[in-house]
Design an enzyme around this catalytic site. Structure first.
Site, PDB file in Angstrom:
ATOM      1  N   GLU A 196       1.204  -1.367  -0.222  1.00 57.51           N
ATOM      2  CA  GLU A 196      -0.016  -0.117  -0.105  1.00 57.51           C
ATOM      3  C   GLU A 196       1.036   1.493   0.307  1.00 57.51           C
ATOM      4  O   GLU A 196       1.359   1.160   0.774  1.00 57.51           O
ATOM      5  CB  GLU A 196      -1.190   0.033   1.475  1.00 57.51           C
ATOM      6  CG  GLU A 196      -2.075   1.158   1.668  1.00 57.51           C
ATOM      7  CD  GLU A 196      -2.392   0.797   3.091  1.00 57.51           C
ATOM      8  OE1 GLU A 196      -3.357   1.652   2.809  1.00 57.51           O
ATOM      9  OE2 GLU A 196      -2.618  -0.013   3.810  1.00 57.51           O
ATOM     10  N   LYS A 218      -8.985   2.452  -1.904  1.00 59.01           N
ATOM     11  CA  LYS A 218      -9.255   1.632  -0.923  1.00 59.01           C
ATOM     12  C   LYS A 218     -10.473   1.972  -0.701  1.00 59.01           C
ATOM     13  O   LYS A 218     -11.207   3.209  -0.914  1.00 59.01           O
ATOM     14  CB  LYS A 218      -8.480   2.427   0.400  1.00 59.01           C
ATOM     15  CG  LYS A 218      -8.459   1.327   1.579  1.00 59.01           C
ATOM     16  CD  LYS A 218      -7.311   2.695   2.784  1.00 59.01           C
ATOM     17  CE  LYS A 218      -6.867   1.721   2.862  1.00 59.01           C
ATOM     18  NZ  LYS A 218      -6.050   1.511   4.248  1.00 59.01           N
ATOM     19  N   CYS A 231      -5.837  -3.061   2.246  1.00 61.82           N
ATOM     20  CA  CYS A 231      -5.463  -2.900   4.108  1.00 61.82           C
ATOM     21  C   CYS A 231      -7.087  -3.071   4.136  1.00 61.82           C
ATOM     22  O   CYS A 231      -7.255  -4.374   4.614  1.00 61.82           O
ATOM     23  CB  CYS A 231      -4.427  -2.159   3.486  1.00 61.82           C
ATOM     24  SG  CYS A 231      -3.985  -2.163   6.182  1.00 61.82           S
ATOM     25  N   SER A 276      22.825   6.644  33.142  1.00 61.42           N
ATOM     26  CA  SER A 276      22.825   6.912  34.314  1.00 61.42           C
ATOM     27  C   SER A 276      24.096   5.675  35.148  1.00 61.42           C
ATOM     28  O   SER A 276      24.052   5.632  36.120  1.00 61.42           O
ATOM     29  CB  SER A 276      21.797   7.092  34.881  1.00 61.42           C
ATOM     30  OG  SER A 276      21.096   6.114  34.501  1.00 61.42           O
ATOM     31  N   GLY A 277      24.222   4.668  34.246  1.00 62.60           N
ATOM     32  CA  GLY A 277      24.261   3.104  34.861  1.00 62.60           C
ATOM     33  C   GLY A 277      22.576   2.668  34.992  1.00 62.60           C
ATOM     34  O   GLY A 277      22.456   1.133  35.712  1.00 62.60           O
ATOM     35  N   LYS A 315       3.254  17.032  29.798  1.00 57.99           N
ATOM     36  CA  LYS A 315       4.770  16.950  29.662  1.00 57.99           C
ATOM     37  C   LYS A 315       4.533  15.802  28.763  1.00 57.99           C
ATOM     38  O   LYS A 315       5.138  15.735  27.874  1.00 57.99           O
ATOM     39  CB  LYS A 315       5.095  16.404  30.905  1.00 57.99           C
ATOM     40  CG  LYS A 315       4.930  17.002  32.110  1.00 57.99           C
ATOM     41  CD  LYS A 315       5.921  16.278  33.307  1.00 57.99           C
ATOM     42  CE  LYS A 315       6.313  17.467  34.202  1.00 57.99           C
ATOM     43  NZ  LYS A 315       7.064  16.240  35.682  1.00 57.99           N
TER      44      LYS A 315
END
Length: 584
Positions: free
Chosen positions: A44, A126, A162, A333-334, A553
């Site tokens: 597609e 489609k 699809c 940062s570990g 955020k």
């Protein structure tokens, strides 16, 4: 019965790269021809890439797509491939489209064409347009109203795109009514966890409904937040699988099929859902009988965790490469999150293109720096240490910050450092936040949230640990060094922004948290339903409030690979300014 060698090319396209995508189509058409294919197909919108989003509303891009399709047809013929019918997806517009309220201007269409002998022999659009999850196709396209059928070597092949298979009605029952011997669906179906099982059962069901062999051709690669896993499938009329392609690999599925002969008279008229049959004959006579050489085959299946890991690698690789970048930088940062992101990056673009930076502060433990150094040693990535202590002291001396402001300052200094290195050296920054943290707002704006891409933003913390352990085990089984230090896997997760801090100071165990988040974020369950599922009412109330108040955020977080049914971003769209609360 007539025979047909079908070539299903599971390829990766780049949105907007009409010339590059055309080159890819020519390359794989030539490969298919060399393998003796009689009918070739591509996914597609393979010519334009998928999804094109608002490019569909730009008339200049629509016309460029149409021109590229015609040029591709002529090029295939000029390169000696014109006798081979090629099905290819592209962006078109309806010739009869007129401006109507509720429809996109210019009547763009998610379309496909059959190319043959240097011309466009057949086009169609489609029919069913998806408008859920990441899909906005009502916004972008007008539907097709035909059942396209092409006769190739005495076999009638019905064509679909699809969603025509994912929704009931339309082209599937119409295929049975038209008496087609093969249903070929071209797709750009984005990856989600466990979707491969759903996809398989869908294709088997549709084959039985259509009453004929059904081929489901899918795209590979990545596009922004979406990743495509391929998984092309061919099943017979009874739903038995006769071929299945690998996931996350470009390639050609080649299969010899014996199919019912087309009726002497071509099908015509209007069939199911009011679809008008659009029939084109390319070659009416069956091929001389030949010995089948390509029986298909079933590629080995991936287990759930390996599948997710490969999806994350593919999504990251596609984002970096397709946007023209060469290298990435990660704050190490570990901890387990940055370790997993680093391992993914090394697998995606190789360790020499991955740069890790440890930025210890006064609260960083000795083992954190040691774990970051050990990760670099194990993977071979580029590593440096830049302490943030002097900068932190300068800010504290000027502002006298305390509490959360002091904690967040450390994260923001690290973010500034990474962005400075990005500007100076040309790397893109990878943000290491996971879905559990993003859900609860535990990511510092302009700190650990900075970056161009968030590879694990759709991965809950419990799955982060499973992926890391799987990657280490896979390395050990191959006789390689496991990339992630054992200490990163076993120590309690911590942001290390104050003395002795661990994540469980402010969050429940991740096993409990992630199950609550999955119900609320992924499944849209309300507070009462989550409590009824056996979770503590006070805890549920607290977690839901964290999720609800962190929307601003998440809106500012970079894109990242989607692996769940509902990832943060295009899937989950909630208002930032929102007074509704599930909690009491």
């Amino acid at each position: 019965m007539p025979q047909l060698r079908l070539a299903l090319n599971q390829i990766d396209s780049r949105v907007g790269d009409l010339a590059g995508n055309a080159d890819t189509i020519v390359h794989w058409t030539r490969h298919s021809a060399e393998q003796g294919a009689h009918l070739v197909a591509f996914p597609e919108m393979a010519l334009t890439g998928y999804p094109v989003e608002d490019l569909a509303l730009r008339s200049s891009f629509v016309e460029a797509s149409r021109a590229a399709l015609r040029a591709l047809a002529a090029r295939l013929a000029a390169e000696g491939l014109g006798e081979l019918p090629v099905v290819v997806g592209y962006l078109d517009r309806s010739e009869q489209g007129s401006a109507r309220f509720g429809q996109p201007a210019g009547a763009p269409r998610n379309a496909a064409a059959v190319l043959h002998r240097g011309r466009v022999a057949l086009t169609f659009a489609k029919h069913h347009l998806p408008n859920y999850g990441v899909f906005d196709e009502f916004r972008y396209f007008v539907p097709g109203e035909t059942l396209p059928v092409v006769r190739v070597h005495g076999v009638d092949v019905a064509l679909a795109i699809c969603e025509d298979l994912w929704q009931d009605g339309g082209r599937v029952p119409a295929t049975r009514s038209a008496g087609a011997g093969l249903l070929l669906s071209i797709n750009a179906s984005p990856y989600e966890r466990e979707k491969d099982d759903t996809r398989l059962e869908l294709v088997r069901k549709r084959a039985r409904e259509a009453g004929c062999t059904t081929a489901y051709l899918a795209m590979t690669g990545g596009q922004d937040e979406l990743v495509f896993d391929g998984d092309t499938i061919v099943v017979d009329r009874d739903g038995e699988v006769v071929a299945r392609a690998p996931q996350f690999e470009q390639g050609c599925v080649l299969i010899d099929l014996e199919l019912p002969a087309a009726a002497p008279e071509a099908p015509s008229g209007v069939v199911d859902d009011g679809l008008r049959i659009d029939h084109v004959t390319l070659s009416a006579e069956p091929l001389p009988a030949y010995e089948p050489e390509t029986p298909g085959g079933l590629a080995p299946r991936l287990d759930d965790v390996e599948e997710v890991y490969k999806a994350l690698v593919e999504g990251l690789r596609a984002y970096v490469v397709k946007n023209g970048f060469r290298s990435v930088v990660i704050g190490l940062s570990g901890g387990i999150d940055s370790a997993l992101v680093a391992a993914l990056a090394c697998d995606a673009i190789s360790a020499e293109n991955v740069h890790g930076v440890a930025m210890p502060s006064r609260y960083s433990s000795d083992h954190s720096l040691g774990d970051a150094e050990e990760l670099a040693r194990r993977t071979g990535l580029n590593f440096r240490t830049v302490p943030i202590g002097p900068m932190f002291d300068a800010y504290m001396g000027a502002l006298g910050l305390t509490g959360l402001a002091e904690e967040n300052l450390q994260s923001r200094l690290r973010g500034t450092m990474l962005m400075a290195l990005s500007n100076q050296e040309g790397h893109i920054v990878l943000a290491p936040g996971n879905k559990s943290e993003l859900a609860c707002g535990y990511s510092t704006l302009y700190g650990d949230s900075v970056g161009a891409y968030g590879p694990i933003k759709d991965v809950y913390k419990t799955l982060v640990f499973r992926l890391a352990r799987w990657r280490n085990q896979a390395a050990a089984e191959r006789g390689e060094t496991p990339p992630i230090p054992e200490n990163s896997l076993t120590k309690p997760p911590s942001a290390e922004l104050r003395p002795g801090q661990v994540d469980t100071d402010s969050l429940p165990d991740y096993d409990v948290l992630d199950r609550i988040l999955e119900l609320y974020v992924d499944r849209d369950q309300g507070r009462d339903a989550i409590v009824a599922a056996g979770f503590d009412a006070e805890l549920v109330t607290r977690i839901l409030r964290l999720v609800d108040t962190a929307e601003y955020k998440r809106r500012q977080y970079p894109p990242g690979t989607k692996i769940s049914a509902k990832g943060f971003g295009k899937d989950r769209r909630l208002p930032i300014t929102n007074a509704w609360r599930e909690s009491v």
